[in-house]
Design a protein around this motif. Structure first.
Motif, PDB file in Angstrom:
ATOM      1  N   GLY A 189     -47.789  15.900 -29.958  1.00 30.57           N
ATOM      2  CA  GLY A 189     -48.328  16.744 -29.199  1.00 30.57           C
ATOM      3  C   GLY A 189     -48.444  15.747 -27.982  1.00 30.57           C
ATOM      4  N   GLY A 190     -48.854  14.832 -27.991  1.00 32.09           N
ATOM      5  CA  GLY A 190     -48.848  13.133 -26.869  1.00 32.09           C
ATOM      6  C   GLY A 190     -46.924  12.123 -26.430  1.00 32.09           C
ATOM      7  N   ALA A 191     -46.874  12.548 -27.611  1.00 32.98           N
ATOM      8  CA  ALA A 191     -45.662  11.831 -27.324  1.00 32.98           C
ATOM      9  C   ALA A 191     -44.190  13.348 -26.605  1.00 32.98           C
ATOM     10  CB  ALA A 191     -44.468  12.110 -28.711  1.00 32.98           C
ATOM     11  N   THR A 192     -44.454  14.494 -26.769  1.00 35.28           N
ATOM     12  CA  THR A 192     -43.966  15.250 -26.336  1.00 35.28           C
ATOM     13  C   THR A 192     -44.776  15.582 -24.789  1.00 35.28           C
ATOM     14  OG1 THR A 192     -43.441  16.652 -28.087  1.00 35.28           O
ATOM     15  CG2 THR A 192     -43.418  18.295 -26.540  1.00 35.28           C
ATOM     16  N   LYS A 240     -49.011  10.292 -15.294  1.00 34.80           N
ATOM     17  CA  LYS A 240     -49.296  11.483 -15.687  1.00 34.80           C
ATOM     18  C   LYS A 240     -48.949  10.966 -17.530  1.00 34.80           C
ATOM     19  CE  LYS A 240     -49.568  15.673 -13.689  1.00 34.80           C
ATOM     20  NZ  LYS A 240     -49.368  17.223 -13.919  1.00 34.80           N
ATOM     21  N   ALA A 241     -47.962  10.011 -17.494  1.00 38.81           N
ATOM     22  CA  ALA A 241     -47.464   8.969 -19.065  1.00 38.81           C
ATOM     23  C   ALA A 241     -48.033   9.068 -19.320  1.00 38.81           C
ATOM     24  CB  ALA A 241     -45.493   9.629 -18.980  1.00 38.81           C
ATOM     25  N   CYS A 242     -48.946   7.913 -18.371  1.00 35.65           N
ATOM     26  CA  CYS A 242     -50.029   6.834 -19.170  1.00 35.65           C
ATOM     27  C   CYS A 242     -51.145   7.267 -19.323  1.00 35.65           C
ATOM     28  CB  CYS A 242     -49.688   6.134 -18.144  1.00 35.65           C
ATOM     29  SG  CYS A 242     -48.827   4.818 -17.291  1.00 35.65           S
ATOM     30  N   GLY A 255     -52.574   7.217 -23.924  1.00 34.11           N
ATOM     31  CA  GLY A 255     -53.959   6.442 -23.430  1.00 34.11           C
ATOM     32  C   GLY A 255     -54.698   8.141 -23.683  1.00 34.11           C
ATOM     33  N   ASN A 256     -54.678   9.549 -23.772  1.00 31.68           N
ATOM     34  CA  ASN A 256     -55.227  10.117 -24.871  1.00 31.68           C
ATOM     35  C   ASN A 256     -55.170  10.478 -25.806  1.00 31.68           C
ATOM     36  OD1 ASN A 256     -57.007  11.826 -22.750  1.00 31.68           O
ATOM     37  ND2 ASN A 256     -56.265   9.742 -21.613  1.00 31.68           N
ATOM     38  N   ALA A 257     -54.090  10.220 -25.816  1.00 30.37           N
ATOM     39  CA  ALA A 257     -53.562  10.300 -27.774  1.00 30.37           C
ATOM     40  C   ALA A 257     -53.847   9.021 -28.459  1.00 30.37           C
ATOM     41  CB  ALA A 257     -52.451  10.449 -28.052  1.00 30.37           C
ATOM     42  N   ASP A 299     -52.565   1.040 -21.305  1.00 33.62           N
ATOM     43  CA  ASP A 299     -53.563   0.171 -20.413  1.00 33.62           C
ATOM     44  C   ASP A 299     -55.281   0.514 -20.573  1.00 33.62           C
ATOM     45  OD1 ASP A 299     -52.235  -1.840 -18.783  1.00 33.62           O
ATOM     46  OD2 ASP A 299     -51.180   0.025 -16.822  1.00 33.62           O
ATOM     47  N   ILE A 300     -56.387  -0.402 -20.639  1.00 32.77           N
ATOM     48  CA  ILE A 300     -58.065   1.028 -21.598  1.00 32.77           C
ATOM     49  C   ILE A 300     -57.950   1.637 -19.919  1.00 32.77           C
ATOM     50  CG2 ILE A 300     -60.168  -0.167 -21.542  1.00 32.77           C
ATOM     51  CD1 ILE A 300     -59.331  -2.910 -22.321  1.00 32.77           C
ATOM     52  N   GLU A 301     -57.668   1.726 -18.878  1.00 31.93           N
ATOM     53  CA  GLU A 301     -58.243   2.062 -18.151  1.00 31.93           C
ATOM     54  C   GLU A 301     -57.380   3.700 -17.669  1.00 31.93           C
ATOM     55  OE1 GLU A 301     -55.619   2.043 -14.164  1.00 31.93           O
ATOM     56  OE2 GLU A 301     -55.146   0.488 -14.768  1.00 31.93           O
TER      57      GLU A 301
END
Length: 294
Positions: free
Chosen positions: A74-77, A90-92, A96-98, A225-227
């Protein structure tokens, strides 16, 4: 740049470039699953009952894989779609959320899995004979849930970034460690089921470290990134919704294994469960390379 290569290179060369490393990685994973059972089957005081313990635990492993695939796919898609739209920020965030989602799900899996381990194994069909073997193995494997989730998620993002070889190397490192330490811990140190489990999560840990180093390095197309590790619910929901089909496919496999083990345990006993565990291992060798083409 990897994204430029993805835009300009022909479909067939890209298919070969991406599928061959995936096939190799999946084949290696299949082989080390067979090696796990080989060492356990030939270990003193384990044998058939040890194989039955792993086989009974296998549906739980598949559930964890389903969760990892849900977040990873889901995240990679979503990551790839954002890159295609030139929405790098958005990709970043999706990447990070994944990673955060895998950590959350992995920790929850570890906590609740260990709290309810005995009832779960009973439901899965563990007999009184197999129960201690399955419990020894699964209780340790559950502590590696976060490692497995992050490693599998990282593999998906490596491929999404146009670097399938990195995912293959990650799998090779994990499998190599697992095979080596299966031999050391099971055959030399006689640590039994616990040794097999430690070797398994050790390999997963190294795969996770490899992927995190890659994603946080300058080699990564989109540096982690941590952010971007702050959970954003709309992005997290997008990831989960997109990954649900992959989750359901793997969950179906888990349910199938559960039904098979329960039926065999009822009508054939522990030895029948051990037999199907061996058969499943060889079946996996045939199926895993095909998975690399998906």
């Amino acid at each position: 740049m990897n994204d430029e290569r993805m835009e300009t290179k022909g479909i067939l060369p890209l298919l070969v470039e991406f599928s061959v490393p995936a096939i190799i990685g999946m084949l290696v994973n299949a082989i080390y699953n067979v090696v796990d059972r080989m060492f356990i089957g030939n270990a003193p005081n384990l044998g058939a009952v040890g194989i039955a313990g792993i086989t009974i635990s296998y549906p739980i492993t598949l559930v964890l894989m389903a969760i990892s695939l849900m977040v990873g796919v889901g995240g990679a898609t979503r990551f790839s779609i954002s890159l295609g739209k030139k929405e790098k920020e958005k990709a970043c965030i999706y990447q990070g959320n994944a990673i955060i989602l895998t950590i959350i799900f992995g920790l929850l899996f570890t906590i609740f899995g260990n709290i309810f381990i005995n009832p779960i194994l009973k439901i899965l069909g563990a007999s009184n004979t197999v129960m201690p073997y399955a419990s020894d193995y699964l209780s340790i494997v559950l502590f590696g849930a976060v490692f497995q989730c992050i490693a599998m998620c990282g593999n998906n993002f490596s491929r999404a970034q146009g670097n399938p070889k990195n995912a293959m190397i990650s799998q090779l490192i994990g499998a190599g460690f697992n095979i080596l330490f299966d031999y050391i811990l099971i055959m030399q140190l006689h640590m039994g089921m616990q040794g097999a489990a430690i070797a398994t999560i050790g390999g997963q840990f190294l795969s996770m470290i490899w992927q995190l180093f890659y994603l946080c390095s300058n080699r990564s197309l989109i540096k982690l990134d941590i952010e971007h590790l702050k959970l954003k619910y709309d992005y997290a929901l997008d990831i989960i919704k997109t990954g649900i089909p992959a989750f359901l496919m793997q969950m179906a496999n888990s349910v199938l294994n559960f039904i098979l083990n329960s039926t065999l345990g009822k009508y054939g006993g522990d030895i029948a469960i051990s037999a199907v565990g061996i058969i499943t291992s060889f079946q996996t060798i045939c199926q895993m390379p095909l998975t690399g083409l998906m």
